[in-house]
Design a protein around this motif. Structure first.
Motif, PDB file in Angstrom:
ATOM      1  N   MET A  27       1.360   2.101  -1.444  1.00 26.56           N
ATOM      2  CA  MET A  27       1.753   1.718  -0.099  1.00 26.56           C
ATOM      3  C   MET A  27       2.541   0.413  -0.102  1.00 26.56           C
ATOM      4  N   ILE A  39       5.475   6.393   5.899  1.00 25.42           N
ATOM      5  CA  ILE A  39       4.299   5.642   5.451  1.00 25.42           C
ATOM      6  C   ILE A  39       3.127   5.887   6.401  1.00 25.42           C
ATOM      7  N   ARG A  40       3.384   5.883   7.707  1.00 27.31           N
ATOM      8  CA  ARG A  40       2.316   6.122   8.682  1.00 27.31           C
ATOM      9  C   ARG A  40       1.735   7.523   8.527  1.00 27.31           C
ATOM     10  N   HIS A  90       1.769   9.327   5.819  1.00 27.31           N
ATOM     11  CA  HIS A  90       1.013   9.362   4.576  1.00 27.31           C
ATOM     12  C   HIS A  90      -0.351   8.704   4.749  1.00 27.31           C
ATOM     13  N   MET A  91      -0.396   7.596   5.521  1.00 32.46           N
ATOM     14  CA  MET A  91      -1.675   6.920   5.772  1.00 32.46           C
ATOM     15  C   MET A  91      -2.618   7.839   6.529  1.00 32.46           C
ATOM     16  N   THR A  92      -2.124   8.572   7.509  1.00 29.95           N
ATOM     17  CA  THR A  92      -2.949   9.517   8.253  1.00 29.95           C
ATOM     18  C   THR A  92      -3.532  10.585   7.325  1.00 29.95           C
ATOM     19  N   LEU A 144      -9.158   1.509   5.380  1.00 31.78           N
ATOM     20  CA  LEU A 144      -8.013   2.363   5.676  1.00 31.78           C
ATOM     21  C   LEU A 144      -7.650   2.286   7.158  1.00 31.78           C
ATOM     22  N   VAL A 186      -5.860  -0.966   7.788  1.00 27.36           N
ATOM     23  CA  VAL A 186      -4.473  -0.925   7.330  1.00 27.36           C
ATOM     24  C   VAL A 186      -3.643  -0.062   8.263  1.00 27.36           C
ATOM     25  N   SER A 187      -4.199   1.058   8.728  1.00 24.96           N
ATOM     26  CA  SER A 187      -3.462   1.948   9.625  1.00 24.96           C
ATOM     27  C   SER A 187      -3.151   1.257  10.942  1.00 24.96           C
ATOM     28  N   LEU A 207      -0.432  -1.251  10.334  1.00 23.31           N
ATOM     29  CA  LEU A 207       0.816  -0.546  10.031  1.00 23.31           C
ATOM     30  C   LEU A 207       1.479  -0.038  11.297  1.00 23.31           C
ATOM     31  N   ILE A 244      -3.997  -4.501   2.763  1.00 19.30           N
ATOM     32  CA  ILE A 244      -3.818  -3.562   1.638  1.00 19.30           C
ATOM     33  C   ILE A 244      -4.500  -4.093   0.384  1.00 19.30           C
TER      34      ILE A 244
END
Length: 896
Positions: free
Chosen positions: A785, A808-809, A811-813, A842, A845-846, A849, A871
């Motif tokens: 990330m 990126i968002r 992928h985080m989900t 997580l 970070v989400s 983000l 992170i």
């Protein structure tokens, strides 16, 4: 302008006519005069026009010729000058006087001629080697050089289609020239000329044949009785000469038996006849002994073709000629190859290191079911004895301590008899002695010369001393300090029993009354010893003889390789290559030949297994047999070659040179790897390693892509180390073998084993983006990330930055959903708590983000700094104890 009709010039020309005279009829006179003037003007105008046309045509032709007849642009060839200095022993016919040169060459016993072109680089190199050889053999061979390029010369006119320079030819009396095709150095030339001077050895005794078999790879023997014309012998002599074009180092020895009685003792009933004695067989040509076609078949071309076609040797000697050639091609057919790199000095009569490999090769191929098993076994023992004898000799001390006889008055009237009795094995000795029948080795056994006992007890063996005397007595009979002088006399005493009865009879001789007769037997012997010592001193300029290291109890302490060739489906070819002239071949195969004892090393190449094996210890009778046996039993460990050239002599700068390439404004060092440093790199954790494997020096594009990828990873907080490796110089382990180049390997930072690596797709072009994408698969999600966030900051357009953040968002989900599924599916409390802590970080970070905008993608942004801190906190709680997962998986399998 040229005059035309109506000009004043025409008028002036017409005024040159005579004035009219007075007439009584003035009117008529005037009229006649006008008519005549008009007619003359017309003729003059026509003449002038014709002259103008002719002049114009002449002027045009002159101009045309002046434009096309330009002066020649080809300059005259320079005047011929000497190629060899006037003080040289080489006679230089630098003006190409071919007929005058040949008239002198034809009168010499042996001549060696160099046809050269003075501008040719190869001719200039061979010149100094040719002159070195001339300084050694000028007292026996006439050396001449002919300029066959000089335009207009006699040699150029007769030979104007020579493809390459120089051409080296040897000439003997009443024979065609023999082309020299060997290595163009002085030592090889001298060896070739020695073979030309003595192409055939006369076999007068069975011991002569035994001695030849113990030294040579093959012996070609012709049984040619001497007749009035000596036709068959002369043909065989020319065969021995001409074959040196294809065998310049003397691997085939040629002998001649001129006694019909000795031929019968050796099992030959029909003469003329020829036999080729090989290491595993004796070839007899049925066509040559056929009664109806014997005379037609007994010619040079047929005999030479038959000998060369049937010649075979246990160890092939490869002599690369430094030109485009296929010396190794016939051996590269899928079977493994054993190559011995050792100094193959052409001047020495024997090469012990080469002879040892020949013994091993004969044992390896000598299967028990072969019909010639006993012949090969006895020959192996005989050659081993000869090798051990040669290792005991000290030629240098012999030549330094030899004392030549001073001229003295002959008082013994039996002097001629004494010389003949001591030296009956010389070619000028005309006496042939009958030996025992039923073959060579039965002859030895009848004289109680047991070969096996000789090898086990070399100091007490009669065969050792017998073979030693066969070789040494002929060379040292005139030396008063020779310790075995009495033995030589007693050894040959039985050959002269009939002549001993007539010792008191006066013998007439044509020799001079003093010892300084240059053609006396003893003078010829001493001259031969002088020549021998001169050759040995010259041979030492190449290098000393390479001897295998001695091992205690050599015969009993070695591995048995007898008949191993029959135990496998593939044949191990054995080759020998000179390590002095071709050391680069050994270095390319991973052998540091210069650090080896006597520059001797052994390597086995197995093309089917794509592997090679290098003999690590010293080369001796035990190590080479163990090496062959372990290879056959598949017990050898593959050798990985690695080679670093000195930067002073090549463009490659080795593993200790670091080249700096700039990427992302950070300095990135690309390390050049070797086999050893590669293994060390992939086993050391702590950083993501990017290794570019190239087939030769890595190109700029691949190196820059690796450097840029490492810079991008470092910008995202990931430690990355780019490196490159030349696979043509440094071998890699099996699992890293590359099918095509360049190939990129990426090793993760937390690796504990070599095999945890990823390779770049072979069908795609190597780029920095592709390497980064490959590396991201080798790192954990938090580090991935951070790297992707850094890549978003370097996106060139606003739209690409929006898309990057969106990916990126998403992928985080996906990561949150996957970990939430793990949390719900596990029943282990410890694992559930670890996953819960991860999910908390997580979500943190989400959340941060989601607050990031494209304007916050900068190093001084507070939002980005807060996100990066989250992170980093996630990465600290990302690792989950593997033992927990194993316990959970075991419980799941038990429940199922």
């Amino acid at each position: 302008m040229f005059p035309t009709a109506g000009d004043e010039d025409i008028t002036q020309v017409t005024s040159l006519t005579e004035n009219p005279t007075t007439s009584s009829n003035d009117h008529n006179s005037t009229e006649n005069t006008q008519i005549s003037s008009h007619h003359n003007n017309r003729e003059l105008t026509l003449n002038m026009l014709i002259k103008e046309i002719v002049f114009c045509i002449a002027l045009a032709l002159t101009a045309y010729g002046a434009l096309h007849n330009t002066s020649t642009k080809i300059s005259k060839h320079p005047q011929a000058v000497r190629f060899f200095s006037p003080e040289s022993v080489v006679v230089d016919w630098y003006r190409g006087q071919l007929s005058r040169a040949l008239s002198i060459i034809n009168n010499a016993d042996v001549s060696f001629v160099m046809y050269y072109a003075p501008w040719d680089a190869e001719s200039q190199y061979v010149r100094r080697e040719f002159e070195k050889a001339a300084m050694i053999l000028s007292h026996r061979v006439h050396f001449a050089a002919i300029n066959c390029w000089n335009p207009g010369s006699e040699c150029r006119i007769q030979h104007n289609k020579i493809p390459s320079w120089p051409i080296l030819m040897a000439y003997t009396v009443n024979s065609r020239g023999v082309l020299y095709k060997g290595i163009r150095d002085a030592h090889s030339m001298v060896k070739f000329l020695e073979l030309i001077m003595r192409p055939i050895k006369r076999i007068s005794l069975t011991e002569d044949l035994v001695n030849m078999l113990s030294i040579c790879d093959a012996v070609a023997v012709a049984f040619t009785p001497l007749s009035e014309t000596s036709k068959y012998y002369n043909i065989w002599y020319n065969v021995a000469l001409k074959s040196r074009e294809f065998d310049p180092v003397g691997e085939i020895c040629y002998g001649a038996v001129t006694s019909e009685e000795l031929a019968v003792d050796l099992g030959v009933d029909v003469v003329p006849n020829v036999r080729l004695m090989l290491w595993n067989d004796t070839k007899v040509s049925k066509e040559l002994i056929n009664e109806g076609s014997r005379i037609q078949q007994w010619n040079e071309s047929t005999l030479m073709y038959w000998v060369l076609e049937n010649f075979a040797q246990p160890v092939a000697r490869i002599i690369p000629m430094w030109k485009k050639a296929f010396s190794f091609e016939r051996y590269v057919d899928g079977n493994p190859i054993l190559i011995l790199f050792t100094p193959l000095n052409p001047m020495y009569e024997q090469l012990p290191s080469y002879a040892l490999l020949r013994e091993v090769a004969m044992e390896y191929s000598n299967c028990k079911n072969n019909a010639t098993n006993q012949w090969t076994s006895e020959l192996i023992k005989l050659q081993q004895i000869q090798r051990l004898l040669y290792q005991q000799k000290n030629v240098t001390s012999f030549c330094d301590g030899y004392k030549f006889n001073t001229p003295r008055k002959k008082h013994n009237h039996l002097f001629k008899k004494e010389i003949e009795s001591r030296n009956n094995k010389y070619p000028w000795s005309n006496s042939t002695h009958k030996t025992q029948k039923n073959g060579i080795f039965n002859f030895l056994l009848k004289r109680d010369l047991d070969i096996s006992k000789a090898i086990d007890n070399p100091e007490d063996s009669q065969l050792l001393s017998s073979l030693n005397l066969l070789q040494e007595c002929s060379m040292t009979v005139s030396d008063p300090s020779y310790t075995d002088f009495e033995q030589c006399q007693s050894y040959e005493k039985y050959l002269n029993e009939e002549q001993e009865k007539n010792m008191n009879r006066e013998i007439d001789t044509s020799m001079l009354p003093f010892e300084d007769d240059p053609y006396s037997a003893e003078s010829l012997i001493q001259d031969n010893i002088k020549h021998f010592c001169k050759l040995m001193r010259f041979a030492h300029e190449w290098g000393p003889t390479a001897f295998p290291t001695r091992v205690p109890d050599e015969r009993r302490n070695v591995t048995n390789v007898q008949g191993l060739a029959c135990a496998t489906n593939s044949t191990l070819y054995m080759l020998a290559v000179d390590s002095v002239k071709n050391h680069h071949f050994a270095e390319a195969l991973g052998i540091d030949i210069t650090s080896k004892k006597d520059m001797t090393g052994v390597v086995i190449l197995d093309s089917k297994q794509e592997s090679q094996y290098v003999l690590s210890g010293d080369y001796n009778a035990k190590s080479i047999r163990d090496f062959v046996y372990n290879f056959t039993a598949k017990r050898l460990k593959r050798s990985l070659r690695t080679r670093i050239d000195d930067a002073a002599h090549t463009h490659y700068f080795g593993s200790d040179g670091l080249q700096e390439l700039h990427a992302s404004n950070d300095t990135v060092n690309i390390v050049d790897l070797t086999t050893k440093t590669f293994r060390r790199l992939v086993k050391t954790p702590g950083a993501v390693s990017i290794v570019v494997v190239c087939g030769g020096a890595c190109g700029w594009a691949a190196a820059r892509a690796a450097a840029a990828a490492a810079g991008a990873l470092r910008a995202g907080g990931v430690r990355a180390a780019p490196a490159r490796l030349d696979a043509l110089r440094h071998d890699l382990p099996w699992h890293y073998h590359a099918a095509r180049y360049p190939t990129v390997f990426v090793f993760p930072a937390d690796r504990s084993r070599e095999a945890e690596s990823r390779s770049y797709p072979a069908e795609l072009r190597v780029s920095s983006g592709g390497i980064v994408a490959l590396a991201l698969r080798a790192v954990r999600a938090p580090q991935r990330m951070r790297v992707r966030l850094a890549l978003c900051a370097h996106a060139p357009t606003i739209a690409e930055k929006h898309t990057c953040l969106k990916d990126i968002r998403e992928h985080m989900t996906t990561v949150i959903g996957r970990n939430l599924k793990y949390w719900r599916g596990t029943e282990d409390r410890e694992l559930k708590d670890a996953l819960l802590r991860r999910l908390q970080h997580l979500h943190q970070v989400s959340f941060k983000l989601g607050l990031i905008h494209i304007t916050d993608l900068s190093s001084n942004s507070g939002k980005q700094s807060s996100l990066i801190n989250s992170i980093i906190a996630l990465s600290k709680h990302w690792h989950i104890d593997v033992s927990i997962l194993r316990r959970n998986n075991t419980a799941t399998r038990d429940n199922s």
